[in-house]
Structures are given as structure tokens and as C-alpha cells.
Design an enzyme around this catalytic site. Structure first.
Site, short mmCIF file in Angstrom:
data_model
loop_
_atom_site.label_atom_id
_atom_site.label_comp_id
_atom_site.label_asym_id
_atom_site.label_seq_id
_atom_site.Cartn_x
_atom_site.Cartn_y
_atom_site.Cartn_z
N ARG A 263 0.85 -1.22 0.00
CA ARG A 263 0.00 0.00 0.00
C ARG A 263 0.87 1.25 0.00
O ARG A 263 0.56 2.23 -0.68
CB ARG A 263 -0.92 -0.01 1.22
CG ARG A 263 -1.78 -1.26 1.29
CD ARG A 263 -3.27 -1.03 1.41
NE ARG A 263 -3.97 -2.28 1.12
CZ ARG A 263 -4.63 -3.02 2.01
NH1 ARG A 263 -4.75 -2.61 3.25
NH2 ARG A 263 -5.23 -4.13 1.64
N GLU B 182 -13.98 -13.10 11.34
CA GLU B 182 -14.02 -12.42 10.03
C GLU B 182 -14.05 -13.40 8.86
O GLU B 182 -13.00 -13.85 8.39
CB GLU B 182 -12.80 -11.49 9.89
CG GLU B 182 -12.81 -10.75 8.56
CD GLU B 182 -11.62 -9.80 8.37
OE1 GLU B 182 -10.78 -9.68 9.27
OE2 GLU B 182 -11.55 -9.18 7.31
N LYS C 102 -17.34 -9.86 11.73
CA LYS C 102 -16.81 -8.93 10.73
C LYS C 102 -16.98 -9.54 9.34
O LYS C 102 -16.07 -10.21 8.83
CB LYS C 102 -15.34 -8.63 11.04
CG LYS C 102 -14.65 -7.75 10.00
CD LYS C 102 -13.33 -7.21 10.51
CE LYS C 102 -12.56 -6.50 9.43
NZ LYS C 102 -11.43 -5.70 9.95
N SER D 230 -14.23 -3.42 4.54
CA SER D 230 -14.58 -2.67 3.33
C SER D 230 -14.24 -3.45 2.06
O SER D 230 -14.88 -3.23 1.02
CB SER D 230 -13.94 -1.29 3.32
OG SER D 230 -12.54 -1.33 3.42
N GLY D 231 -13.24 -4.31 2.12
CA GLY D 231 -13.05 -5.32 1.08
C GLY D 231 -12.81 -4.84 -0.35
O GLY D 231 -13.14 -5.56 -1.28
N GLY D 232 -12.30 -3.64 -0.53
CA GLY D 232 -12.03 -3.16 -1.89
C GLY D 232 -13.08 -2.21 -2.43
O GLY D 232 -12.97 -1.72 -3.56
N SER E 180 -15.48 -1.92 10.55
CA SER E 180 -14.13 -2.29 10.99
C SER E 180 -13.24 -2.22 9.75
O SER E 180 -12.67 -3.21 9.32
CB SER E 180 -14.12 -3.71 11.58
OG SER E 180 -12.80 -4.10 11.89
N ARG F 58 -8.89 -0.17 4.50
CA ARG F 58 -8.71 0.75 3.37
C ARG F 58 -9.71 1.90 3.36
O ARG F 58 -9.34 3.05 3.09
CB ARG F 58 -8.79 -0.03 2.05
CG ARG F 58 -7.53 -0.80 1.76
CD ARG F 58 -7.74 -1.87 0.73
NE ARG F 58 -8.54 -2.98 1.22
CZ ARG F 58 -8.89 -4.03 0.49
NH1 ARG F 58 -8.55 -4.09 -0.78
NH2 ARG F 58 -9.58 -5.03 1.01
#
Ligand code: 13P
Length: 344
Positions: free
Chosen positions: A34, A178, A220, A262-264, A290, A293
Site C-alpha cells: 500500500r 471475520e 466482521k 470494506s473489502g475493496g 471495521s 482501506r
């Protein structure tokens, strides 16, 4: 303190309405990727500085109940020489810790993965707890294709998640459970819904078999959403309705709080979807965030590794934290994206 009292105290803070969790637990290879994407050098010191920027943002404890740390950060100090877990507790934020050891190939599957890290977990939890950690995180992933996730992957990951959660609770540590259904691919919203339901069902079945106390977990999950490259983009309302439909079918009301990853998704999409779900109302659980990104993107891109940008980077982080806090109460509007956020 008894473990139940510890679990109660932690979950009551993590499930507070309008507060969420900051995932700042990227492994060193992930944060390096990142950083590199925006031209920041990755060293122990730049990672420390960046995490300090996030955690010392003025006013962020109004919106953030807990921060998930990577082991490196758990052992680092602020520039004032205060260990990060202690610095967080001083501002009323709970420190948590990522405890899984990443993904490995699931034998006899077609390119599927299982999460490792159970060996030695009790000993590691004892150590993390002595350093201040109150909660933990373990991530399982499921990828969608025409033939996956397989029953084997669904069952195996559920079993491992449940064993992890049971071990955490025995140590007075609240487990974040998660299960992430990945957004990669061209699958439709309907396909994501059809996959997420059995994944969550298997997770709760395994949690039950392992006698995990649902009152002391954070779920999550990923949202139910079309794949990144699917030509049919689902609307905000469609994502919200499909996600809540699946969660209501699979997640008992005893679970106090559901905090999405948020997963992208973009920062704005993640906030809008969370808000739309809370606006549907009539939910048995607290519904919050939670994010990694979606909370950090603007902050990292504003900082760029330069001291002169720190104040602006903190303002960018505070804005996402505040807007997601409002979304966790169904009080966010798109117009707020254009407003300046005062946060201190
Ligand atoms: P994202 O919000 O970037 O998906 O990360 C959340 C997380 O903690 C993944 O394990």
C-alpha cells in the site's frame, strides 16, 4: 478479573452505538504494497510514524472504539515513548491484535485457502494480553467462481474460526470473527448472496459446536455486493437489502455487533452502504464498521511520508471516521462528503 467480566467490559465498549473499529493490522508485506502504491518507503520507522498519525488523530475516540494492531505495532511506541496499546487506552480506545498467520493452500481443493495460526495461539494470546490487547482478529477468505467456495473450504474455515474464537474467549479476549467473501471476480450480487448465506451459516454452526458465547464476539463480514468486474452494478439499496437479508437469516440476535470490512469498495461506497443498512432499521444487532482501506486511503494519500502533511492526513482520517460513525447510526448523507469536518 474473571474472563467473563473481561469479555463483558470489552464487548460493551466495542458495541457502542455510533462507534466502529479501525483495522490498522496490515501485515508488513501488505502495508509495504500500500505504501509503495503511493510512493512511501516502507521501514519499521515509517510504519510506526504512519500508525501514530492514525492513532493520535485528535477527537477520533468519538468515532473509534478499538484499533486492530499488527504485532509489530503492539511492540512499538509513540514518539513520546508510550507503548501504542497504552497510548490508545489513555484516549479511551481499546487495542486489539491480529492473531492469524495468514492463508495457506487448502489441500485437495482447487486453489482455495485456509487460515493458519492455531498452533501456539494460547501462548501468544497470553503474551498479547500482557501487552494490553483486549480483542483479537482472525480472517478467513472465500473466493467466488463457478465452482467455489467448495463445501470443503466453507466447512474447514468455519471450524478454524470457531476454534480460534473459543480459545480467545477462554483467555478473556473478545474474538473478531471475520469470514470475508472476496469481491474479486465478475459474479453478480445474487451469486454473492447465494455464497454468503451458507458461509455464515457454517460459521455459526461451528461457533455453536465449539460453545462460543455469541454475546462476546464481533462478527466482521463482507457486504453482499456484485464482483468488482461484474457489468451489472448493484445500487446502494440493493446491496443494503441483500446484505441484511442474509445476515437476518444467519446471524443470531445474541451477537451484539456486526462490524463490516470494506473489502475493496471505495471509501464513499463503504460509508453509503453502511448508512443504507442502518436506515432500513429493525435490526437485532449494532451495525458498524471495521474498515482498513476505507478509513485509511485518503489519510495515506495525503500523508505521503512527509511531516508537513501530517495535520492534513489526520483531518482526512477524522473525516472518514466521523462519516462512518454517522453511517453507523443511519445519519449520513452524500452531501456531507463535500463538507469540511471539524473533529477536535
Ligand atoms: P479492508 O477494510 O481494507 O477490507 O480491511 C479490513 C480487514 O481488516 C481485512 O482483514
Amino acid at each position: 478479573m474473571s474472563t467473563i467480566i473481561e469479555l463483558e467490559s470489552t464487548i460493551s465498549k466495542l458495541a457502542a452505538r455510533g462507534k466502529g473499529i479501525l483495522a490498522a493490522d496490515e501485515s508488513t508485506p501488505t502495508i509495504t504494497k500500500r505504501f509503495q502504491a503511493v510512493g512511501i518507503e516502507s521501514s519499521e520507522e515509517t510504519r510506526r510514524t504512519y500508525r501514530e498519525i492514525l492513532m493520535t488523530t485528535p477527537g477520533c475516540s468519538q468515532y473509534i472504539a478499538g484499533v486492530i494492531l499488527y504485532e509489530e505495532t503492539l511492540n512499538q511506541k509513540t514518539s513520546q515513548g508510550i507503548p501504542f496499546p497504552e497510548a490508545l487506552k489513555n484516549t479511551g480506545i481499546l487495542p486489539g491484535i491480529k492473531v492469524d498467520k495468514g492463508l495457506v493452500h487448502l489441500a485437495n481443493s482447487l486453489d482455495e485457502q485456509v487460515t493458519q495460526g492455531l498452533d501456539g495461539l494460547p501462548e501468544r494470546l497470553t503474551e498479547y494480553k500482557s501487552k494490553g490487547a483486549c480483542f483479537a482478529k482472525w480472517r478467513a477468505v472465500y473466493s467466488i467462481s463457478d465452482t467455489t467456495p467448495s463445501k470443503l473450504a466453507i466447512k474447514t474455515n468455519a471450524e478454524v474460526l470457531a476454534r480460534y474464537a473459543a480459545i480467545c474467549q477462554e483467555h478473556g479476549i473478545v474474538p473478531i470473527v471475520e469470514p470475508e467473501v472476496l469481491i474479486d471476480g465478475d459474479h453478480t450480487l445474487a451469486r454473492c448472496e447465494a455464497v454468503t448465506e451458507p458461509v455464515l451459516h457454517a460459521v455459526f454452526n461451528a461457533l455453536y459446536r465449539h460453545k462460543v458465547k455469541l454475546e462476546y464476539i464481533v462478527l466482521k463480514p463482507s457486504m453482499v455486493i456484485n464482483g468488482k468486474t461484474c457489468p451489472q452494478k448493484a445500487s446502494i439499496r440493493e446491496v443494503a437489502e441483500a446484505t441484511i437479508r442474509v445476515l437476518k437469516r444467519t446471524v443470531p440476535g445474541a451477537v451484539p455487533t456486526i462490524n463490516f470490512l470494506s473489502g475493496g469498495q471505495t471509501s464513499e461506497q463503504s460509508t453509503a452502504h453502511l448508512n443504507a443498512m442502518n436506515q432500513l432499521g429493525n435490526l437485532p444487532w449494532n451495525l458498524s464498521f471495521s474498515y482498513a482501506r476505507a478509513l485509511q486511503d485518503y489519510c495515506m494519500k495525503t500523508w505521503l511520508g512527509q511531516a508537513k502533511n501530517i495535520a492534513a492526513a489526520q483531518t482526512a482520517f477524522a473525516k472518514r471516521a466521523k462519516l462512518n460513525s454517522l453511517a453507523a447510526q443511519g445519519k449520513y448523507t452524500e452531501a456531507m462528503e463535500k463538507e469540511e469536518v471539524s473533529h477536535a
